[in-house]
Structure formats: C-alpha cells, structure tokens
Design a protein around this motif. Structure first.
Motif: not given
Length: 134
Positions: A5, A21, A68
């Motif tokens: 991420f 995100t 996410q």
C-alpha cells in the motif's frame, strides 16, 4: 502474491496525505505457471505486457477508492478479469463460415475497386471539361 500500500495521488483532501490507500498487487509470472495453465500465462504475458516489469513481475494497482480494502478488491477484480480474458480460447470457424468470410472479403475488394474506378472517371470528366474539350 505480494500486496503493498502507498499514498494515493489526486483529490482527497487531508486523507490523501495521511493514509496509504493505493493498493498494488504483484506476482511473479514464472511462479504463476504453478497455478495457471501455460496457455493462460502465455496469453496474459502477451496481452498485458506493459504490466510486467523487468524482474518478470506482473503489477496491478488501484487508487480508485478511498479505502485500502476497496482498492485491494479492485486489484483482485482486475487480475481476475485479465486472467479470464487471457484464458478464453476462440472457437474455430467451420468450413462454411470460412468460405462465407472469403466471399465477403472478395465482394468488399470488388466494391472498393469499383468505387475507385467511378471516382477516377469522375475526375477524368472534370479534367476534360476544364481543358475545353467539349
């Protein structure tokens, strides 16, 4: 599959600066041969060659959503769609269909040549009138 991420780019206010995100999923194409058919791996490599980096990893990323979890699901959905498309084996055309395709191609060629000749004669007629041959 490796999942990472990172901070997403674009609009989103303070959320963009604070939260990682953007989801990125990568897997080795050589390792994919153990869980995908060879044909699918070969087709996937050909169809999505811009997604394969120098290390032979297939990389998919998503930053469409603000969380996410949603971006990760989006990555998996993209991978699923790409694998499904790569797995598709086209049906062979029957002899009748191949013959019909050949006939249509010949007709198209004939009509194109006919249009070219008509256009050429139209231009010849204009040229003859301009030079005063009436």
């Amino acid at each position: 599959m490796d999942v990472t991420f990172a901070r997403s780019s674009g609009a989103g206010g303070q959320n963009v600066n604070k939260v990682n995100t953007k989801a990125e999923v990568r897997f080795s194409m050589s390792g994919a041969k153990s869980w995908l058919p060879r044909y699918t791996v070969k087709q996937l490599s050909a169809m999505e060659r811009n997604r394969i980096n120098k290390r032979g990893e297939f990389v998919v990323q998503s930053q469409r959503h603000r969380t996410q979890e949603k971006n990760l699901h989006d990555c998996y959905a993209k991978i699923f769609d790409m694998i499904r498309d790569a797995s598709h084996v086209p049906n062979e055309a029957s002899e009748e269909k191949q013959e019909r395709i050949k006939e249509l191609a010949e007709k198209a060629t004939e009509s194109r040549i006919k249009r070219k000749k008509e256009h050429s004669s139209k231009k010849k007629d204009r040229k003859a009138r301009k030079s005063g041959d009436f």
